[in-house]
Enzyme design. Structure first.
Site, PDB file in Angstrom:
ATOM      1  N   GLU B 188      -9.782   5.153   5.059  1.00 55.57           N
ATOM      2  CA  GLU B 188      -9.247   5.766   3.841  1.00 55.57           C
ATOM      3  C   GLU B 188      -9.676   4.906   2.659  1.00 55.57           C
ATOM      4  OE1 GLU B 188      -5.299   7.294   4.205  1.00 55.57           O
ATOM      5  OE2 GLU B 188      -4.943   7.191   2.039  1.00 55.57           O
ATOM      6  N   ARG B 189     -10.308   5.542   1.703  1.00 57.95           N
ATOM      7  CA  ARG B 189     -10.840   4.837   0.531  1.00 57.95           C
ATOM      8  C   ARG B 189     -11.894   3.805   0.918  1.00 57.95           C
ATOM      9  NH1 ARG B 189      -9.206   9.125  -1.907  1.00 57.95           N
ATOM     10  NH2 ARG B 189      -6.965   9.409  -1.863  1.00 57.95           N
ATOM     11  N   ASN B 231      -1.134   4.412   5.978  1.00 53.64           N
ATOM     12  CA  ASN B 231      -0.784   5.730   6.497  1.00 53.64           C
ATOM     13  C   ASN B 231      -1.027   5.644   7.998  1.00 53.64           C
ATOM     14  OD1 ASN B 231      -0.167   6.899   3.947  1.00 53.64           O
ATOM     15  ND2 ASN B 231      -2.352   7.157   3.546  1.00 53.64           N
ATOM     16  N   LYS B 308       4.442   1.273   5.014  1.00 49.28           N
ATOM     17  CA  LYS B 308       4.505   2.243   3.918  1.00 49.28           C
ATOM     18  C   LYS B 308       5.516   3.293   4.372  1.00 49.28           C
ATOM     19  CE  LYS B 308       1.615   5.603   1.399  1.00 49.28           C
ATOM     20  NZ  LYS B 308       0.239   6.079   1.143  1.00 49.28           N
ATOM     21  N   GLU B 312       4.502   9.045  -0.318  1.00 50.51           N
ATOM     22  CA  GLU B 312       3.415  10.010  -0.107  1.00 50.51           C
ATOM     23  C   GLU B 312       3.481  10.668   1.264  1.00 50.51           C
ATOM     24  OE1 GLU B 312      -0.011   8.470  -3.094  1.00 50.51           O
ATOM     25  OE2 GLU B 312      -0.057   7.558  -1.108  1.00 50.51           O
ATOM     26  N   ARG B 345       6.147  -2.135   1.512  1.00 42.69           N
ATOM     27  CA  ARG B 345       5.488  -1.728   0.269  1.00 42.69           C
ATOM     28  C   ARG B 345       6.440  -1.051  -0.706  1.00 42.69           C
ATOM     29  NH1 ARG B 345       1.209   1.862   0.361  1.00 42.69           N
ATOM     30  NH2 ARG B 345      -0.463   0.748  -0.673  1.00 42.69           N
ATOM     31  N   ASP B 386      -1.499   3.236  -9.878  1.00 35.99           N
ATOM     32  CA  ASP B 386      -2.258   3.150  -8.625  1.00 35.99           C
ATOM     33  C   ASP B 386      -3.678   2.633  -8.817  1.00 35.99           C
ATOM     34  OD1 ASP B 386      -2.851   3.322  -5.984  1.00 35.99           O
ATOM     35  OD2 ASP B 386      -2.981   5.494  -5.902  1.00 35.99           O
ATOM     36  N   GLU B 408      -0.364  -6.760  -4.350  1.00 34.98           N
ATOM     37  CA  GLU B 408      -1.346  -5.930  -3.645  1.00 34.98           C
ATOM     38  C   GLU B 408      -2.444  -5.531  -4.621  1.00 34.98           C
ATOM     39  OE1 GLU B 408       0.123  -2.703  -1.109  1.00 34.98           O
ATOM     40  OE2 GLU B 408      -1.603  -1.446  -1.629  1.00 34.98           O
ATOM     41  N   GLU B 414     -11.576   2.554  -5.058  1.00 36.24           N
ATOM     42  CA  GLU B 414     -11.143   3.951  -5.011  1.00 36.24           C
ATOM     43  C   GLU B 414     -11.288   4.644  -6.368  1.00 36.24           C
ATOM     44  OE1 GLU B 414      -7.093   4.439  -3.708  1.00 36.24           O
ATOM     45  OE2 GLU B 414      -7.052   6.567  -4.175  1.00 36.24           O
ATOM     46  N   HIS B 542      -5.762   7.488 -14.422  1.00 34.44           N
ATOM     47  CA  HIS B 542      -5.617   8.516 -13.387  1.00 34.44           C
ATOM     48  C   HIS B 542      -6.144   9.893 -13.831  1.00 34.44           C
ATOM     49  CE1 HIS B 542      -4.324   9.903  -9.557  1.00 34.44           C
ATOM     50  NE2 HIS B 542      -3.522   8.884  -9.341  1.00 34.44           N
ATOM     51  N   TRP B 564       0.472  14.227  -9.429  1.00 35.23           N
ATOM     52  CA  TRP B 564      -0.862  14.100  -8.850  1.00 35.23           C
ATOM     53  C   TRP B 564      -1.932  14.651  -9.799  1.00 35.23           C
ATOM     54  CZ3 TRP B 564      -0.033  15.828  -3.000  1.00 35.23           C
ATOM     55  CH2 TRP B 564       0.605  14.774  -2.321  1.00 35.23           C
TER      56      TRP B 564
END
Lengths: 721, 721
Positions: B188-189, B231, B308, B312, B345, B386, B408, B414, B542, B564
């Protein structure tokens, strides 16, 4: 087991203290290590024979030839051999295609040049103005490049180069890799990481690996690559992706490699906005013609399309009541004006066809013989089921004399232990190629179908489903590099001996020391029989676990399509085991020429290696060695395990001839292979024992786990699925 | 454009004729090139100072130290420096931890050793029996290894080593990479290929890269790695996978690296067969306790869990009416008996919370201050949204004095151009770390929260979301290696200057030539501001395209969750642009200490770099440079594009100092970056222009495509999504 494994890990941890400097290099450089020649005598002979390089040509391909020769010779001979453009000193290697040769040299080579085709080459020691020279030439610059790699192979394998007189040319036109690579970079049946093609960074970022990929392929004569999965995505045909394909084609072109794509039959609907993909619909025909035009505008030497249609759920002409001929010819017409071809796959079987799956491709395609366009070639897998450790040759070979047939081999080891098992596949390829179809009497070899000599075809080819991924070592297993290599060599010449190829590869990849070559060659040549023995001996087939095909799954019987279930293939019951394809059974034997059919049909003449492929045989049947079938089967499984154990011993004994990194890699992989060979043996024998009701014979190790244990194993993220 | 691109491809094709021998090596070897020192004067000085290595210790870690020192010095000094176990000659490098030092040496170093912690090291020139020696020591063997790498860095960067007197130790306990790697090896990413972890071949096949990964991390002081995606998939906690994790832990252990896993909160249901994952349920608590016991039996130094939860869509304690404290403490209790920790997190925001997303983490977590177990550390992203190109520091830093907070950072890009854009992130990291929270008055830096000195915490840490994949060069972009490197250096010491780090990295990776260092260092340091300028200047954030976050998407407004959508963040309208987080708006400023809050709240004192983060500002608002907001915004976009153009020029000018392969790679990537910077500028300005209704000012290039064109772009297989 547990304590052994821990010990093993400790040992490797110590190995790994070695620096990284050589790791990426050795593994990455494939059979083009170009190590300095350590044998002083051989080295001095070579040095005496090679003084310089004279490159007469200026094309991109010619520059690759001279650069490669310069780089490789400087490395192997540890000297400064320079490239000049004029012949001066003695003992030069003169490279250039026919047209740029000095007239006197051309005259000397005139006869030789008649022996080769457009891609062939001549390597010849000559006298020119009383000076000894070596000429590498061909009709075109690509032939010269092949000649350069062939010459380098002589040096890599320590052959004499004093009096060279070689004329060689490929026996097939299309020597091609099929990449089952998806646009998200996963690779169907890929076990060497992920796709080399970084679509996101293309077209503007050219990964070095693209070039190294092209070099490696050119060095063994591969001249085509299908970039995308046969389970195709139409997006590859959109401008956004064609721009990227074009960039790859530009990289590959000077290496003599043409780019091909898979054509999703429903693309006119999915990306063309049409309502149908009916091959008889004018708008569909026009759409493909325009698409071809668009592609050729970008890539003038685009090779053409590979198509999987009406096969395992892929769309195709049958969705519109048309047939394979309609579909293939429609696409062929679209690419014909530009010199393109269509490779149409014959890998078809239907859930609606109650017929033996092994018979369906033949039954469907043979009636089409003679109906395809000239630029269509039908691509046929080596056997009638699906790339098993062993299959009898596909009955279509020789059965469609009016249609060019292409061989499809699988280099990636979908059914042969992924990239973990050492299996030297050219042995399998050779077995198929030298099979006699008897379609035109004795000596109607499959190889003659493939190279076109049996039925006088000009369009010929061999495809290999690639085992290449983005792993540092390209193929996941250092010895899987030999399968890529060997495929290329056999595509060039389907009559080559797999043992000769193994030796070439080993010398170029590892060592010229006979103490390495002899035992490791034996190991490689036996490795294919080993995998047959511990997975599917005596003609068993397709008893791998579902979907991912990793490990044994002879018990699987719950899949929606009957012919996806292992029980469909082994048909084990109280009476015996095997698929009755004799005349009394499905009569699959009837698809072969009568001589072959009779051999297979008769239990007594059917080769035991194919026994359970063609016959349902009682457990008490006496094999040639006097064993009952049950005992013989069990002993075959044990033999496979023992063979892997031998391979482990062989490898340990050659440690001093291999760099520690690759030694270590292969050692670890052989340990896994041994573990998994036992898994296969135990799981299959426990399962079949339920039907035979017999004890394991002496000499077969007792399973350490229950059948339920083996059935419980799950591999949710097995690669390539 | 088209013709340019074609030219470009031709040019690179010629470059690529170079042999492959150096490719894999250079790119693969990161900042550990260990090239031979070409400056004769420096070389002879080093040779005079280093005669041999004396290794006093025998642990696996100690062997790594001596091997690394031997290999690197032999390569850099091009000499044969041997490892001995006793001190004999002068000018030896004596390595070993405190306890194995000769008593006389230990006495000499007694004071120094009080200056360091358990992971620290001393490098000191001493006289021992009247002979000059260099001692590298520490309280433990891992400190010695860090000292060895630090010493090698001196040589790599051509520093004097005659009179060394260094005492150094990490300022944080947990210096950890977070791999968002899935079990199917997608990342992911991830923009550097796929996951390094070959789960299929583990535990029995140890890829060389695992060792090289560990070496690279140890060389910069990273001491932990979370192998799996936040995730999370519960399967990683099954015996089948724990066996594989154990194998990796065994490889990493001697390099001082602990393994951590992500814990899926619903694992007790998914793999445990329980009906609930309620953290107050006794069966759940026991399940985790047993699971911890099982893990620690395999991996005695297992680090702990990263979680996490209720973020999300991930399951968490709130699914059962519990809160984050309940969840974290339950897991903390499970690992506490074994010395494990839980990194929980704080990246939470809810679709059911109408509150400004930027405020939600603070609002939810600050009330929990003091309620977590001792072995819980709360992991907070550097900003409240983010990982944007720029965010003000997260208001949680300094606001939870009774709770250890971990930083973090995201090393993978990303939101910053994937692995295609050259962006030197330590500049961003430094900006955050040196931000003053004012929570305990002036000089309450974020760095002091992170290293525990502000509130006296013993458990401290910095996490970086990894940019590492299985690309040959590890990180996709040669310069992205600097972000991995710089992250490690800042995790070791959050007060280091990013310019100093850049220089270290360049010297170790490319060249010590000042003509290379000076311009490229400037390029690196400016690169972060460039990406802010061409993507999200003046506090915008974003506005990337949906899901994959590749390219601009300020127009996106159709996603199911309001927060989002880019329109949620920029709030452009006829009146102006920006998110009003002032006291009159969402009062997000109120989450900062009053001094900071007032600065951000006031349009006049709010730093312009954060302007649109905190304020909705009229198009005609006058910026400090006298431009209107609209003109200033447009000029910032242009400035970003111009900065990339400068980067291209800079790079072209240093060609002679870089190997052709890496030169070429970076050149191609800069070309893409330039193209994409223009894409960002054009798409965003065309979109915002609809609201401002104003012309582009002089100096801003006109877009060559329409807004509709930009909106139409689709990237169905963008990586990392």
């Amino acid at each position: 087991m547990e304590s052994k494994k821990r010990f093993f890990l400790k040992v490797t941890a110590v190995f790994f203290l070695v620096s990284w400097s050589s790791i990426a290099q050795k593994d990455y450089k494939l059979w083009m290590q170009y190590d300095k020649i350590s044998n002083a005598e051989i080295l001095s002979k070579y040095k005496a024979s090679v003084n310089g390089i004279v490159s007469l040509e200026n094309s991109a391909t010619a520059k690759i030839s001279s650069n490669e020769l310069e780089m490789a010779l400087n490395a192997m001979l540890d000297s400064k051999i320079e490239v000049k453009s004029k012949i001066e000193a003695e003992n030069s290697i003169i490279i250039g295609s026919e047209s740029v040769l000095d007239a006197e040299i051309r005259t000397q080579l005139q006869k030789d040049l008649t022996l080769i085709n457009e891609e062939g080459f001549i390597i010849k020691s000559i006298l020119f103005k009383n000076k000894k020279q070596i000429v590498i030439t061909g009709k075109k610059d690509i032939g010269v490049l092949y000649g350069v790699y062939s010459f380098l192979r002589l040096v890599q394998t320590h052959q004499p180069i004093e009096n060279l007189n070689i004329a060689d040319a490929p026996k097939t036109n299309i020597r091609i890799l099929n990449h089952w690579d998806n646009l998200d970079r996963t690779v169907e049946r890929g076990y060497a990481g992920f796709s080399l093609w970084n679509w996101q960074k293309l077209p503007d970022f050219i990964d070095h690996r693209y070039v190294d990929y092209a070099r490696a392929n050119a060095s063994i004569g591969i001249n085509g690559t299908v970039l995308t999965n046969v389970n195709a995505n139409a997006l590859i045909l959109t401008p956004q992706y064609l721009e990227k394909v074009e960039a790859l084609a530009n990289v590959f072109r000077p290496y003599g490699i043409k780019v091909y794509l898979t054509a999703r039959f429903s693309a006119p609907i999915e990306i063309g906005g049409l309502k149908t993909a009916d091959p008889k619909d004018v708008s569909v025909m026009n759409w493909w013609k325009e698409k071809a035009k668009e592609i050729y505008k970008r890539i003038p030497d685009f090779g053409g399309f590979l198509v999987k249609a009406n096969s395992e759920g892929q769309p195709g002409p049958q969705n519109y009541g048309r047939d394979h001929v309609d579909g293939a010819n429609m696409l062929a017409d679209a690419v014909a004006p530009f010199g393109g071809i269509v490779m149409w796959r014959a890998f078809v079987y239907s859930e609606h066809d109650a017929n033996d799956r092994a018979k369906q491709a033949y039954a469907e395609f043979v009636p089409y013989d003679g109906k395809f366009r000239e630029n269509v070639i039908v691509q046929v897998k080596n056997g009638a089921i699906d790339f098993q450790p062993r299959e009898p040759f596909h009955p279509m070979f020789g059965a469609m004399p009016k249609t060019p047939l292409m061989m499809e081999f699988q280099i990636t080891q979908e059914y042969l232990g992924f990239s973990t098992h050492l299996v030297y596949l050219p042995k399998l390829f050779q077995e198929v190629l030298e099979s006699d179809t008897y379609q035109k009497g004795k000596n109607s070899l499959v190889a003659k179908v493939v190279d076109g000599t049996l039925d006088n075809h000009k369009l010929t080819g061999i495809a290999g489903v690639s085992n290449i991924g983005n792993d540092l070592n390209w193929t996941g297993h250092p010895f899987a590099q030999a399968n890529w290599y060997g495929f290329g060599r056999l595509a060039w010449n389907p009559y080559l001996d797999s043992g000769v190829i193994a030796e070439e590869w080993m010398r170029a990849t590892f060592s010229n020391d006979e103490k390495f070559i002899n035992p490791v060659k034996e190991m490689m040549l036996k490795s294919r029989e080993a995998v047959v023995n511990y997975m599917t001996p005596l003609g068993l087939h397709h008893i791998m676990d579902t979907g991912h095909h990793y490990g044994p799954g002879p018990w699987v019987s719950n899949l929606s399509r009957p012919e996806w279930n292992p029980v469909y293939y082994h048909k084990a019951d109280k009476n015996g085991i095997g698929f009755d394809r004799s005349k009394k059974g499905t009569d699959a034997v009837g698809q072969y020429a009568p001589t072959v059919a009779n051999i297979f049909d008769n239990l007594k003449t059917c080769p035991e290696k194919d026994l359970l492929w063609f016959h349902h045989v009682p457990w008490n049947y006496k094999l040639q060695n006097g064993q009952t079938l049950w005992n013989g089967l069990a002993l075959k499984y044990q033999e496979g395990v023992d063979q892997v154990k031998e391979m482990q011993t062989t490898w340990k004994n050659v440690k001093q001839y291999v760099d520690p990194e690759r030694f270590d890699e292969v050692e670890m992989l052989l340990n896994i292979q041994y573990k998994e060979a036992k898994w296969w043996r135990d799981a299959c024998l426990l399962y079949f024992q339920q039907f035979s009701g017999k004890e394991l014979p002496d000499g077969v190790e007792k399973p350490t786990q229950s059948l339920d244990y083996f059935k419980s194993l799950q591999f949710p993220f097995a690669p390539g699925n």
